[in-house]
Enzyme design. Structure first.
Site, PDB file in Angstrom:
ATOM      1  N   TYR A  85       0.843  -1.200   0.000  1.00  0.00           N
ATOM      2  CA  TYR A  85       0.000   0.000   0.000  1.00  0.00           C
ATOM      3  C   TYR A  85       0.877   1.248   0.000  1.00  0.00           C
ATOM      4  O   TYR A  85       0.662   2.180  -0.789  1.00  0.00           O
ATOM      5  CB  TYR A  85      -0.916  -0.026   1.218  1.00  0.00           C
ATOM      6  CG  TYR A  85      -1.793   1.200   1.371  1.00  0.00           C
ATOM      7  CD1 TYR A  85      -2.804   1.470   0.461  1.00  0.00           C
ATOM      8  CD2 TYR A  85      -1.616   2.078   2.447  1.00  0.00           C
ATOM      9  CE1 TYR A  85      -3.620   2.578   0.607  1.00  0.00           C
ATOM     10  CE2 TYR A  85      -2.423   3.187   2.596  1.00  0.00           C
ATOM     11  CZ  TYR A  85      -3.431   3.436   1.677  1.00  0.00           C
ATOM     12  OH  TYR A  85      -4.227   4.544   1.819  1.00  0.00           O
ATOM     13  N   LYS A  89       1.200   4.239  -2.820  1.00  0.00           N
ATOM     14  CA  LYS A  89       0.950   5.637  -2.474  1.00  0.00           C
ATOM     15  C   LYS A  89       2.171   6.503  -2.807  1.00  0.00           C
ATOM     16  O   LYS A  89       2.036   7.627  -3.292  1.00  0.00           O
ATOM     17  CB  LYS A  89       0.588   5.750  -0.993  1.00  0.00           C
ATOM     18  CG  LYS A  89      -0.835   5.343  -0.663  1.00  0.00           C
ATOM     19  CD  LYS A  89      -1.829   6.275  -1.316  1.00  0.00           C
ATOM     20  CE  LYS A  89      -3.248   6.066  -0.835  1.00  0.00           C
ATOM     21  NZ  LYS A  89      -4.205   6.982  -1.484  1.00  0.00           N
ATOM     22  N   ASN A 133      -3.876   8.027  10.580  1.00  0.00           N
ATOM     23  CA  ASN A 133      -5.159   7.348  10.779  1.00  0.00           C
ATOM     24  C   ASN A 133      -6.277   8.379  10.877  1.00  0.00           C
ATOM     25  O   ASN A 133      -6.156   9.378  11.599  1.00  0.00           O
ATOM     26  CB  ASN A 133      -5.122   6.519  12.059  1.00  0.00           C
ATOM     27  CG  ASN A 133      -4.071   5.426  12.005  1.00  0.00           C
ATOM     28  OD1 ASN A 133      -4.278   4.385  11.419  1.00  0.00           O
ATOM     29  ND2 ASN A 133      -2.910   5.679  12.620  1.00  0.00           N
TER      30      ASN A 133
END
Length: 403
Positions: free
Chosen positions: A120, A124, A149
């Site tokens: 991931y 990104k 988060n």
């Protein structure tokens, strides 16, 4: 201004679009007039290539929130994150549209520590480089955000947000699992994120550079960031959520100072309540005179109650050493009387729901409240500076009028 939002149906996209509509429709008093929103182009995975092409031709600002977080096949990270970015930027170039473009990246793109080697994070990071290259090639303003988060209303539980999962499970009496309560999370609240996006629309986005995963304010930094985040342990999160869940039984409203993580978490938790928990019963203490019901308790600001007196009824006739109260009649017509202990002078306050006022019940003064109506109930909201403790009630009976 015509604003394109990709990933518009997702957690961030939905919150952003709804709040852009508030600005467009003149409902946001803070931002309306400072940001001109004429149209919102919402694009998501069910959109067509033709729609995206048309949006890229007309947009004055692009929020690229589209992305893949938890695919079944890790190869889908590249397709959902890097490949879509390539498509978006190529369409903007096709139409020679050099409007500002924002990219929602992740702190995982730092590829340091526990994020090293993350599929991931790699996807990104690749998306970031595409955007930076695009900015250098076209001269368009590129705003890359590495979000930590995220949490807030409308976030999908059991997906990629531990707070969404914890809120959903605790609200629905489902178990949660915490392997290490000491683990610390950096958290960004959705409303703070939205305000950061509005800053970007106003040309006031905060620049930063990175030391590992830590953003450092930097006027020449390549990245942008939303500086309002919270560092909280999993144990602290669970403790707060359990306190919130117990509130209907305890009536205790936790301390939620303005801007605090607790305040934002409480709002988030409430958004996950099932319908059967939105309303809850309160214990009414009733007798022939009427009723008395506690509404809310606080750790350090006392409690709020409501008192209902039937026609012609007198209540009270007691005094306190330290406790004091506000009596606020919101319906009916009554008389509040007070007399300082050791004195014969009576203070009289005629009160009515037609002219709402707050009357202090003074320490060291015996007091009562009388319903002057022959037909209507008297409804009084009462605030006391401390929660009632049956072991130390600080309440002593004595009539106001001794005649």
């Amino acid at each position: 201004m015509k604003i394109l939002v990709t990933g518009a149906a997702g957690f961030v996209g939905r919150n952003l679009c709804e709040n852009l509509r508030n600005i467009r429709d003149g409902k946001n008093r803070t931002r309306t007039g400072r940001i001109q929103v004429d149209d919102i182009f919402e694009y998501d995975k069910d959109g067509t290539p033709e729609q995206l092409d048309a949006f890229c031709a007309d947009a004055d600002f692009v929020f690229n929130l589209a992305g893949v977080n938890r695919p079944q096949n890790p190869a889908e990270f590249a397709e959902g994150n890097r490949d879509f970015a390539e498509t978006l930027l190529s369409l903007l170039k096709k139409h020679n549209n050099r409007c500002p473009v924002m990219l929602s990246s992740s702190i995982q793109a730092s590829l340091v520590g526990r994020y090293a080697g993350s599929d991931y994070g790699i996807s990104k990071k690749a998306g970031e480089e595409l955007f930076f290259d695009y900015g250098r090639e076209t001269g368009a303003e590129v705003l890359v955000y590495r979000f930590p988060n995220l949490f807030g209303k409308w976030c999908r539980p059991n997906y990629n947000s531990v707070i969404a999962t914890f809120c959903h499970n605790i609200a629905n009496d489902l178990p949660i699992k915490v392997n290490d309560p000491a683990v610390t999370l950096e958290l960004l609240y959705i409303d703070d994120l939205a305000e950061g996006m509005f800053d970007a629309l106003e040309g006031k986005a905060k620049r930063c550079s990175y030391d590992g995963v830590t953003p450092l304010p930097d006027d020449n930094g390549a990245y942008r960031h939303v500086p309002v985040t919270h560092r909280v342990t999993l144990g602290e999160i669970v403790s707060l959520l359990e306190e919130f869940a117990a509130q209907p039984a305890t009536l205790m409203l936790p301390s939620i100072p303005d801007g605090s993580f607790a305040k934002k978490l409480y709002s988030t938790y409430l958004s996950y309540l099932p319908a059967e928990k939105v309303a809850f019963p309160l214990k009414m203490n009733t007798d022939a005179r009427g009723s008395f019901t506690e509404l809310l308790r606080t750790p350090d600001r006392g409690q709020v109650s409501v008192n209902i007196s039937k026609p012609g009824i007198k209540k009270g006739e007691h005094w306190h050493n330290t406790k004091w109260e506000f009596f606020i009649v919101v319906s009916g017509h009554g008389l509040i009387q007070q007399r300082r202990i050791g004195s014969d002078e009576i203070l009289n306050f005629e009160v009515s729901g037609d002219n709402i006022q707050a009357v202090h019940m003074l320490p060291g003064y015996t007091h009562n409240i009388i319903n002057l109506s022959d037909t209507e109930e008297l409804v009084t909201v009462m605030w006391a500076n401390e929660c009632f403790d049956p072991a130390r009630p600080d309440t002593f009976g004595e009539p106001v009028d001794k005649r």
